[in-house]
Design a protein around this motif. Sequence first.
Motif, PDB file in Angstrom:
ATOM      1  N   ASP A   1       0.820  -1.209   0.000  1.00 52.77           N
ATOM      2  CA  ASP A   1       0.000   0.000   0.000  1.00 52.77           C
ATOM      3  C   ASP A   1       0.859   1.266   0.000  1.00 52.77           C
ATOM      4  O   ASP A   1       0.511   2.254  -0.632  1.00 52.77           O
ATOM      5  CB  ASP A   1      -0.949   0.019   1.200  1.00 52.77           C
ATOM      6  CG  ASP A   1      -2.030  -1.051   1.094  1.00 52.77           C
ATOM      7  OD1 ASP A   1      -2.262  -1.556  -0.024  1.00 52.77           O
ATOM      8  OD2 ASP A   1      -2.619  -1.396   2.130  1.00 52.77           O
ATOM      9  N   ASP A   2       1.967   1.249   0.743  1.00 56.54           N
ATOM     10  CA  ASP A   2       2.846   2.422   0.805  1.00 56.54           C
ATOM     11  C   ASP A   2       4.237   1.973   1.228  1.00 56.54           C
ATOM     12  O   ASP A   2       4.570   1.944   2.412  1.00 56.54           O
ATOM     13  CB  ASP A   2       2.281   3.455   1.772  1.00 56.54           C
ATOM     14  CG  ASP A   2       3.013   4.795   1.711  1.00 56.54           C
ATOM     15  OD1 ASP A   2       4.106   4.862   1.090  1.00 56.54           O
ATOM     16  OD2 ASP A   2       2.503   5.774   2.276  1.00 56.54           O
ATOM     17  N   ARG A   3       5.062   1.616   0.248  1.00 53.04           N
ATOM     18  CA  ARG A   3       6.418   1.119   0.536  1.00 53.04           C
ATOM     19  C   ARG A   3       7.264   2.178   1.224  1.00 53.04           C
ATOM     20  O   ARG A   3       8.071   1.870   2.092  1.00 53.04           O
ATOM     21  CB  ARG A   3       7.084   0.630  -0.749  1.00 53.04           C
ATOM     22  CG  ARG A   3       6.392  -0.588  -1.340  1.00 53.04           C
ATOM     23  CD  ARG A   3       7.146  -1.171  -2.508  1.00 53.04           C
ATOM     24  NE  ARG A   3       7.382  -0.258  -3.603  1.00 53.04           N
ATOM     25  CZ  ARG A   3       6.753  -0.279  -4.761  1.00 53.04           C
ATOM     26  NH1 ARG A   3       5.820  -1.174  -4.998  1.00 53.04           N
ATOM     27  NH2 ARG A   3       7.048   0.586  -5.709  1.00 53.04           N
ATOM     28  N   GLN A   4       7.111   3.427   0.834  1.00 54.83           N
ATOM     29  CA  GLN A   4       7.898   4.505   1.448  1.00 54.83           C
ATOM     30  C   GLN A   4       7.568   4.625   2.934  1.00 54.83           C
ATOM     31  O   GLN A   4       8.454   4.749   3.769  1.00 54.83           O
ATOM     32  CB  GLN A   4       7.652   5.837   0.734  1.00 54.83           C
ATOM     33  CG  GLN A   4       8.484   6.987   1.263  1.00 54.83           C
ATOM     34  CD  GLN A   4       9.973   6.803   1.050  1.00 54.83           C
ATOM     35  OE1 GLN A   4      10.409   6.327   0.012  1.00 54.83           O
ATOM     36  NE2 GLN A   4      10.782   7.173   2.033  1.00 54.83           N
ATOM     37  N   ALA A   5       6.283   4.593   3.279  1.00 54.30           N
ATOM     38  CA  ALA A   5       5.884   4.686   4.680  1.00 54.30           C
ATOM     39  C   ALA A   5       6.400   3.483   5.472  1.00 54.30           C
ATOM     40  O   ALA A   5       6.823   3.631   6.624  1.00 54.30           O
ATOM     41  CB  ALA A   5       4.362   4.783   4.790  1.00 54.30           C
ATOM     42  N   ALA A   6       6.382   2.314   4.856  1.00 54.88           N
ATOM     43  CA  ALA A   6       6.889   1.118   5.522  1.00 54.88           C
ATOM     44  C   ALA A   6       8.384   1.254   5.804  1.00 54.88           C
ATOM     45  O   ALA A   6       8.855   0.931   6.899  1.00 54.88           O
ATOM     46  CB  ALA A   6       6.613  -0.118   4.670  1.00 54.88           C
ATOM     47  N   LEU A   7       9.141   1.741   4.822  1.00 60.23           N
ATOM     48  CA  LEU A   7      10.581   1.937   5.020  1.00 60.23           C
ATOM     49  C   LEU A   7      10.834   2.956   6.123  1.00 60.23           C
ATOM     50  O   LEU A   7      11.716   2.765   6.971  1.00 60.23           O
ATOM     51  CB  LEU A   7      11.248   2.391   3.721  1.00 60.23           C
ATOM     52  CG  LEU A   7      12.742   2.684   3.826  1.00 60.23           C
ATOM     53  CD1 LEU A   7      13.520   1.448   4.250  1.00 60.23           C
ATOM     54  CD2 LEU A   7      13.273   3.235   2.517  1.00 60.23           C
ATOM     55  N   GLU A   8      10.059   4.023   6.146  1.00 61.66           N
ATOM     56  CA  GLU A   8      10.226   5.040   7.184  1.00 61.66           C
ATOM     57  C   GLU A   8       9.916   4.469   8.567  1.00 61.66           C
ATOM     58  O   GLU A   8      10.589   4.791   9.547  1.00 61.66           O
ATOM     59  CB  GLU A   8       9.359   6.256   6.874  1.00 61.66           C
ATOM     60  CG  GLU A   8       9.882   7.051   5.684  1.00 61.66           C
ATOM     61  CD  GLU A   8       8.933   8.139   5.199  1.00 61.66           C
ATOM     62  OE1 GLU A   8       7.916   8.411   5.872  1.00 61.66           O
ATOM     63  OE2 GLU A   8       9.220   8.709   4.133  1.00 61.66           O
TER      64      GLU A   8
END
Length: 128
Positions: free
Chosen positions: A73-80
Amino acid sequence: IVQDADRPAACKFDGISAEVLRGKGIGDTWAKMLMVSVDIAYPDLNLLNEKCEVGVGAVGGLERLLPDVRVDDDRQAALEAVTSAANSRSHGSVSASHFWQLLPMVEKLATNAYSGFPLVMRQMQTVM
């Protein structure tokens, strides 16, 4: 390009990438790999923050680290989220506690071993 204080990070990324791509036999994959190296050497430039998305290849690892999160759903948010947890000193895990105890010792050894390498030395300055 790197020293141009008036140029935003995204423009620096584009300018450096364009110069790298001018090299004979250098394609997009090589350019991205070299940009990651430049970002590691000069983290204060934030070159990758706006221009380098979290790829599909990261999904499996992020899902293992965040079992209750739908990473697609949101890879960037997961990485953060993973980065924040890894950098948190109040995380409460034994592993995190050991990491933060070990880090100053490793940085001291690296500082002694690499004192003649300014780009390495810049990485040995974790604020505790």
